[in-house]
Scaffold this motif. Structure first.
Motif, short mmCIF file in Angstrom:
data_model
loop_
_atom_site.label_atom_id
_atom_site.label_comp_id
_atom_site.label_asym_id
_atom_site.label_seq_id
_atom_site.Cartn_x
_atom_site.Cartn_y
_atom_site.Cartn_z
N THR A 276 0.81 -1.22 0.00
CA THR A 276 0.00 0.00 0.00
C THR A 276 0.84 1.26 0.00
O THR A 276 0.51 2.24 -0.69
N VAL A 277 1.94 1.25 0.74
CA VAL A 277 2.78 2.43 0.90
C VAL A 277 4.15 2.14 0.29
O VAL A 277 4.86 1.26 0.75
N PRO A 278 4.53 2.88 -0.76
CA PRO A 278 5.83 2.63 -1.37
C PRO A 278 6.97 3.03 -0.44
O PRO A 278 6.82 3.90 0.42
N GLY A 279 8.12 2.38 -0.62
CA GLY A 279 9.28 2.71 0.20
C GLY A 279 10.37 1.69 0.01
O GLY A 279 10.17 0.62 -0.58
N GLY A 280 11.57 2.04 0.51
CA GLY A 280 12.71 1.15 0.39
C GLY A 280 13.24 0.73 1.74
O GLY A 280 12.75 1.19 2.78
N PRO A 281 14.24 -0.14 1.78
CA PRO A 281 14.78 -0.65 3.03
C PRO A 281 15.17 0.42 4.06
O PRO A 281 14.96 0.22 5.26
N PRO A 282 15.73 1.57 3.65
CA PRO A 282 16.13 2.56 4.67
C PRO A 282 14.97 3.33 5.28
O PRO A 282 15.15 4.03 6.29
N ASP A 283 13.78 3.23 4.67
CA ASP A 283 12.64 4.03 5.12
C ASP A 283 12.07 3.50 6.43
O ASP A 283 12.08 2.29 6.68
N PRO A 284 11.52 4.38 7.27
CA PRO A 284 10.83 3.93 8.48
C PRO A 284 9.68 3.01 8.14
O PRO A 284 8.99 3.21 7.13
N LEU A 285 9.46 2.00 8.96
CA LEU A 285 8.33 1.11 8.75
C LEU A 285 7.03 1.84 9.09
O LEU A 285 6.02 1.70 8.39
N ILE A 286 7.05 2.60 10.17
CA ILE A 286 5.87 3.36 10.61
C ILE A 286 6.11 4.83 10.31
O ILE A 286 6.82 5.53 11.05
N LEU A 287 5.55 5.30 9.22
CA LEU A 287 5.77 6.67 8.77
C LEU A 287 4.90 7.66 9.52
O LEU A 287 3.81 7.34 9.99
N SER A 288 5.36 8.91 9.59
CA SER A 288 4.59 9.99 10.20
C SER A 288 3.43 10.37 9.30
O SER A 288 3.36 9.98 8.12
N GLU A 289 2.51 11.17 9.85
CA GLU A 289 1.37 11.64 9.05
C GLU A 289 1.86 12.46 7.86
O GLU A 289 1.35 12.32 6.75
N ARG A 290 2.86 13.30 8.08
CA ARG A 290 3.37 14.13 6.99
C ARG A 290 3.97 13.27 5.88
O ARG A 290 3.74 13.50 4.70
N ALA A 291 4.71 12.26 6.28
CA ALA A 291 5.34 11.39 5.29
C ALA A 291 4.29 10.58 4.53
O ALA A 291 4.44 10.32 3.34
N MET A 292 3.22 10.17 5.22
CA MET A 292 2.17 9.41 4.56
C MET A 292 1.44 10.25 3.51
O MET A 292 0.90 9.73 2.55
N ARG A 293 1.46 11.57 3.70
CA ARG A 293 0.77 12.47 2.77
C ARG A 293 1.69 12.99 1.67
O ARG A 293 1.27 13.79 0.84
N ARG A 294 2.95 12.57 1.68
CA ARG A 294 3.92 13.12 0.74
C ARG A 294 3.54 12.79 -0.70
O ARG A 294 2.85 11.81 -0.98
N ASN A 295 4.04 13.61 -1.61
CA ASN A 295 3.83 13.41 -3.04
C ASN A 295 5.09 12.80 -3.62
O ASN A 295 6.12 13.46 -3.74
N PRO A 296 5.06 11.51 -3.98
CA PRO A 296 6.28 10.86 -4.49
C PRO A 296 6.80 11.45 -5.78
O PRO A 296 7.94 11.23 -6.16
#
Length: 210
Positions: free
Chosen positions: A101-121
């Motif tokens: 559901t949420v794109p990301g790579g190995p260095p990224d936090p598993l539990i993202l903040s609200e701001r990060a969840m709303r980011r525009n990739p």
């Protein structure tokens, strides 16, 4: 923010855990993320600080797949007590859903903040993922238990539930309280024992077996 010392957090029943997961879906904007946070507490015994510091790499294999264990490095744990925790099947299933559901790579936090969840990739200036802070995780648990009408529960309830359940089942799995200590990341067995609630029913059963 930390929970008030002195009073031990209440233990969760399986039905209450299901209520918590349902609450994430009914009340939260990012249910997949929040369900993983709940299960990291209840099915892996992680502290709020550890949940916040967890990276995707900690649940991935060297080949980049989702693994079957959580590898906690010393640096993200209290008192540097790193450990490896086999991943509960329910937790792994929700991690798979989160990754899908949420794109990301190995260095990224598993539990993202609200701001990060709303980011525009697609925005090059909005690509830095930010973890959900430990205080925010504590507040999420507090809100969840409050809205579910569960009194005496806190962000530590999941960890206490995990440790107590593991202690009651470990001999059936052929292990000992030492294994529970290692799963909990405690530096001493005495610390583990303070987490474990006794069971009157278990005491009755053991007397019958004598």
């Amino acid at each position: 923010m930390t929970e008030s010392p002195g009073r031990r957090a209440e233990l969760l029943t399986d039905a209450q855990v299901r209520d918590c997961l349902r609450w994430c879906g009914d009340r939260r904007r990012y249910p997949h993320r929040d369900r993983v946070a709940v299960l990291l507490s209840v099915r892996a015994g992680l502290r709020a600080m550890e949940i916040a510091r967890l990276r995707r790499a900690h649940v991935m294999t060297a080949g980049g797949d989702i693994g079957d264990e959580i590898v906690l490095e010393d640096g993200i744990c209290r008192k540097g007590a790193g450990r490896i925790i086999p991943m509960h099947r329910d937790l792994r299933a929700h991690v798979v859903t989160l990754f899908g559901t949420v794109p990301g790579g190995p260095p990224d936090p598993l539990i993202l903040s609200e701001r990060a969840m709303r980011r525009n990739p697609e925005d090059p200036d909005d690509t830095r993922p930010v973890c959900m802070a430990p205080n925010s995780i504590v507040l999420m648990f507090r809100q969840m238990y409050g809205e579910l009408g569960l009194t005496g529960f806190s962000s530590h309830s999941g960890r206490r539930t995990f440790i107590t359940s593991a202690a009651r089942l470990i001999t059936r799995a052929g292990g000992s309280l030492r294994d529970v200590q290692q799963l909990a990341g405690h530096t001493s067995l005495a610390s583990t024992q303070t987490y474990v609630d006794g069971s009157d029913e278990a005491k009755r059963r053991v007397i019958e077996l004598l």
